[in-house]
Design a protein around this motif. Structure first.
Motif, PDB file in Angstrom:
ATOM      1  N   ALA A  37       0.742  -1.099  -0.043  1.00 40.28           N
ATOM      2  CA  ALA A  37       0.154  -0.042  -0.009  1.00 40.28           C
ATOM      3  C   ALA A  37       0.999   1.295   0.084  1.00 40.28           C
ATOM      4  N   LEU A  38       1.942   1.186   0.928  1.00 44.03           N
ATOM      5  CA  LEU A  38       2.733   2.309   0.838  1.00 44.03           C
ATOM      6  C   LEU A  38       3.715   2.443  -0.367  1.00 44.03           C
ATOM      7  N   SER A  39       3.819   1.472  -1.171  1.00 50.65           N
ATOM      8  CA  SER A  39       4.493   1.810  -2.374  1.00 50.65           C
ATOM      9  C   SER A  39       3.547   2.185  -3.441  1.00 50.65           C
ATOM     10  N   PHE A  40       2.307   1.700  -3.518  1.00 49.64           N
ATOM     11  CA  PHE A  40       1.291   2.432  -4.444  1.00 49.64           C
ATOM     12  C   PHE A  40       1.101   4.036  -4.130  1.00 49.64           C
ATOM     13  N   VAL A  41       1.216   4.369  -2.977  1.00 52.57           N
ATOM     14  CA  VAL A  41       0.899   5.734  -2.590  1.00 52.57           C
ATOM     15  C   VAL A  41       2.325   6.506  -3.054  1.00 52.57           C
ATOM     16  N   ALA A  42       3.464   5.826  -2.908  1.00 55.28           N
ATOM     17  CA  ALA A  42       4.775   6.603  -3.232  1.00 55.28           C
ATOM     18  C   ALA A  42       4.922   6.602  -4.690  1.00 55.28           C
ATOM     19  N   THR A  43       4.447   5.434  -5.541  1.00 57.32           N
ATOM     20  CA  THR A  43       4.382   5.648  -6.907  1.00 57.32           C
ATOM     21  C   THR A  43       3.603   6.932  -7.473  1.00 57.32           C
ATOM     22  N   GLY A  44       2.408   7.044  -6.837  1.00 52.78           N
ATOM     23  CA  GLY A  44       1.440   7.982  -7.171  1.00 52.78           C
ATOM     24  C   GLY A  44       2.125   9.490  -6.844  1.00 52.78           C
ATOM     25  N   ILE A  45       2.919   9.715  -5.727  1.00 51.91           N
ATOM     26  CA  ILE A  45       3.774  10.849  -5.702  1.00 51.91           C
ATOM     27  C   ILE A  45       4.713  11.027  -6.591  1.00 51.91           C
ATOM     28  N   ILE A  46       5.254  10.108  -6.974  1.00 52.35           N
ATOM     29  CA  ILE A  46       6.518  10.140  -8.072  1.00 52.35           C
ATOM     30  C   ILE A  46       5.946  10.450  -9.281  1.00 52.35           C
ATOM     31  N   MET A  49       5.043  14.145  -9.333  1.00 48.16           N
ATOM     32  CA  MET A  49       6.116  14.986  -9.629  1.00 48.16           C
ATOM     33  C   MET A  49       7.041  14.816 -10.740  1.00 48.16           C
ATOM     34  N   PHE A  50       7.114  13.817 -11.267  1.00 50.99           N
ATOM     35  CA  PHE A  50       7.900  13.690 -12.573  1.00 50.99           C
ATOM     36  C   PHE A  50       7.113  13.734 -13.702  1.00 50.99           C
ATOM     37  N   PHE A  51       5.834  13.381 -13.762  1.00 49.69           N
ATOM     38  CA  PHE A  51       5.295  12.964 -15.132  1.00 49.69           C
ATOM     39  C   PHE A  51       3.927  13.762 -15.154  1.00 49.69           C
ATOM     40  N   GLY A  52       3.611  14.754 -14.318  1.00 50.23           N
ATOM     41  CA  GLY A  52       2.512  15.642 -14.488  1.00 50.23           C
ATOM     42  C   GLY A  52       1.143  14.979 -14.311  1.00 50.23           C
ATOM     43  N   CYS A  53       1.068  14.008 -13.551  1.00 54.02           N
ATOM     44  CA  CYS A  53      -0.091  13.038 -13.202  1.00 54.02           C
ATOM     45  C   CYS A  53      -0.879  13.663 -12.303  1.00 54.02           C
ATOM     46  N   ASN A  54      -2.073  13.298 -12.021  1.00 54.92           N
ATOM     47  CA  ASN A  54      -3.076  13.655 -10.959  1.00 54.92           C
ATOM     48  C   ASN A  54      -3.349  12.460 -10.058  1.00 54.92           C
ATOM     49  N   ALA A  55      -2.445  11.910  -9.329  1.00 59.41           N
ATOM     50  CA  ALA A  55      -2.841  10.627  -8.856  1.00 59.41           C
ATOM     51  C   ALA A  55      -3.940  10.683  -7.582  1.00 59.41           C
ATOM     52  N   ASN A  56      -4.735   9.838  -7.252  1.00 60.92           N
ATOM     53  CA  ASN A  56      -5.491   9.666  -6.357  1.00 60.92           C
ATOM     54  C   ASN A  56      -4.976   9.008  -5.371  1.00 60.92           C
ATOM     55  N   LEU A  57      -4.251   9.487  -4.415  1.00 62.82           N
ATOM     56  CA  LEU A  57      -3.606   8.710  -3.393  1.00 62.82           C
ATOM     57  C   LEU A  57      -4.333   7.954  -2.490  1.00 62.82           C
ATOM     58  N   ILE A  58      -5.262   8.043  -2.186  1.00 64.54           N
ATOM     59  CA  ILE A  58      -6.228   7.483  -1.299  1.00 64.54           C
ATOM     60  C   ILE A  58      -6.741   6.111  -2.204  1.00 64.54           C
ATOM     61  N   PHE A  59      -7.339   6.306  -3.164  1.00 63.34           N
ATOM     62  CA  PHE A  59      -7.402   5.177  -4.086  1.00 63.34           C
ATOM     63  C   PHE A  59      -6.330   4.131  -4.297  1.00 63.34           C
ATOM     64  N   LEU A  60      -5.171   4.855  -4.558  1.00 63.20           N
ATOM     65  CA  LEU A  60      -3.929   4.115  -4.750  1.00 63.20           C
ATOM     66  C   LEU A  60      -3.668   3.226  -3.440  1.00 63.20           C
ATOM     67  N   GLY A  61      -3.688   4.055  -2.147  1.00 57.29           N
ATOM     68  CA  GLY A  61      -3.383   3.113  -1.173  1.00 57.29           C
ATOM     69  C   GLY A  61      -4.426   1.993  -0.798  1.00 57.29           C
ATOM     70  N   CYS A  62      -5.736   2.304  -1.081  1.00 58.10           N
ATOM     71  CA  CYS A  62      -6.544   1.113  -0.919  1.00 58.10           C
ATOM     72  C   CYS A  62      -6.132  -0.001  -1.810  1.00 58.10           C
ATOM     73  N   PRO A  74      -9.986   8.861 -11.261  1.00 53.32           N
ATOM     74  CA  PRO A  74      -8.506   8.579 -11.889  1.00 53.32           C
ATOM     75  C   PRO A  74      -7.540   7.720 -10.733  1.00 53.32           C
ATOM     76  N   ILE A  75      -6.681   7.126 -11.339  1.00 54.52           N
ATOM     77  CA  ILE A  75      -5.912   6.081 -10.766  1.00 54.52           C
ATOM     78  C   ILE A  75      -4.333   7.143 -10.694  1.00 54.52           C
ATOM     79  N   LEU A  76      -3.989   7.546 -12.017  1.00 60.94           N
ATOM     80  CA  LEU A  76      -2.849   8.555 -12.223  1.00 60.94           C
ATOM     81  C   LEU A  76      -3.123   9.551 -13.087  1.00 60.94           C
TER      82      LEU A  76
END
Length: 279
Positions: free
Chosen positions: A187-196, A199-212, A277-279
């Motif tokens: 779960a933490l790695s998914f949230v970290a992937t969303g943050i990255i 930061m670097f690819f201009g995405c709009n990650a939903n961190l709550i959805f990614l964590g779940c 959205p996921i990312l």
């Protein structure tokens, strides 16, 4: 443990360039090669590796389907092709049982078709998500992240903190503590992937959805591991192969990935249905 670590480092040195070239023909060819190798290991485990009349169509589908997936630029066409291949192989296997005069049994047909279709289409799901998903060139990486982060941290958490067996009659070394550790870090790695990705690819990650989703995918990864463990115990083998010292065969390394590829596809569908959205 040292052998496992060295093998893991070597495997990453091979995998990372393939992932970096996922937009080229290197990726579908790699999917084809891995899929065929996994099929061979499974057929050898079940004792079918010399029954070529039963196995050759599966090898052909596993080798060619990724190539046609990359050629097609329409996801609907890929789904239609996959469905035709699956039904055609099933009909062929039934016909083989009917006209083989007892050389091939219903159990031969059922076990070979079931396992081969699982392996082939789960592997091809990786390429499908990569090529046809929204931000698929990033989302497909969650398959590898989810499977291997779960595996790594379940192993180490189990080694250092494991006391209670998870399902001893299927996989004696797995523990409840290891399962929890793998889930938390996934779960933490998914949230970290969303943050990255933000930061670097201009995405709009939903961190709550990614964590779940990370919790869900970790559960699926562990189910995928246990599926292959059940098959190994049924046929009385320890590993599917010896290609990776300390790890076993190709199937021993891709057991979780097969299930996770389907899990990530389900995650994408859920995201689409609820319009998040996921990312």
């Amino acid at each position: 443990m040292l052998k496992r670590i060295i093998t893991s480092i070597f495997a990453l040195c091979v995998l990372v360039p393939i992932l970096l070239l996922s937009h080229t023909w290197v990726f579908p060819i790699a999917i084809s090669v891995v899929s065929v190798m996994c099929l061979f290991e499974m057929f050898r485990c079940m004792g079918y590796h010399k029954k070529f009349a039963l196995t050759l169509p599966a090898y052909a589908i596993s080798a060619l389907l990724p190539v046609f997936q990359r050629i097609f630029e329409n996801g609907a066409k890929v789904i239609a092709l996959s469905a035709v291949c699956a039904v055609a192989y099933l009909v062929y296997a039934f016909a083989l049982v009917i006209w083989s005069h007892g050389r091939f049994t219903y159990n031969d047909m059922a076990s070979s078709v079931l396992t081969s279709l699982y392996i082939v289409f789960a592997m091809n799901m990786i390429l499908y998500i990569r090529d046809f998903g929204n931000n698929g060139h990033i989302i497909y990486l969650l398959i590898f992240i989810g499977a291997w982060i779960t595996d790594i941290f379940a192993y180490f958490t189990g080694v250092f903190f494991g006391k209670h067996k998870l399902i001893e009659d299927v996989s004696p070394k797995k523990t409840i503590e290891g399962s929890i550790g793998g889930t938390v870090f996934c779960a933490l790695s998914f949230v970290a992937t969303g943050i990255i990705a933000d930061m670097f690819f201009g995405c709009n990650a939903n961190l709550i959805f990614l964590g779940c989703s990370g919790v869900f995918i970790s559960f699926i990864a562990q189910i995928g591991d246990l599926i292959m463990s059940v098959i190994k115990r049924h046929y009385g083998i320890k590993d599917y192969g010896k290609i990776f010292p300390g790890h076993g065969g190709m199937l021993d390394r891709f057991d979780s990935i097969l299930a996770v590829s389907v899990g990530v596809a389900a995650m994408c569908m859920i995201s689409f249905v609820i319009n998040i959205p996921i990312l």
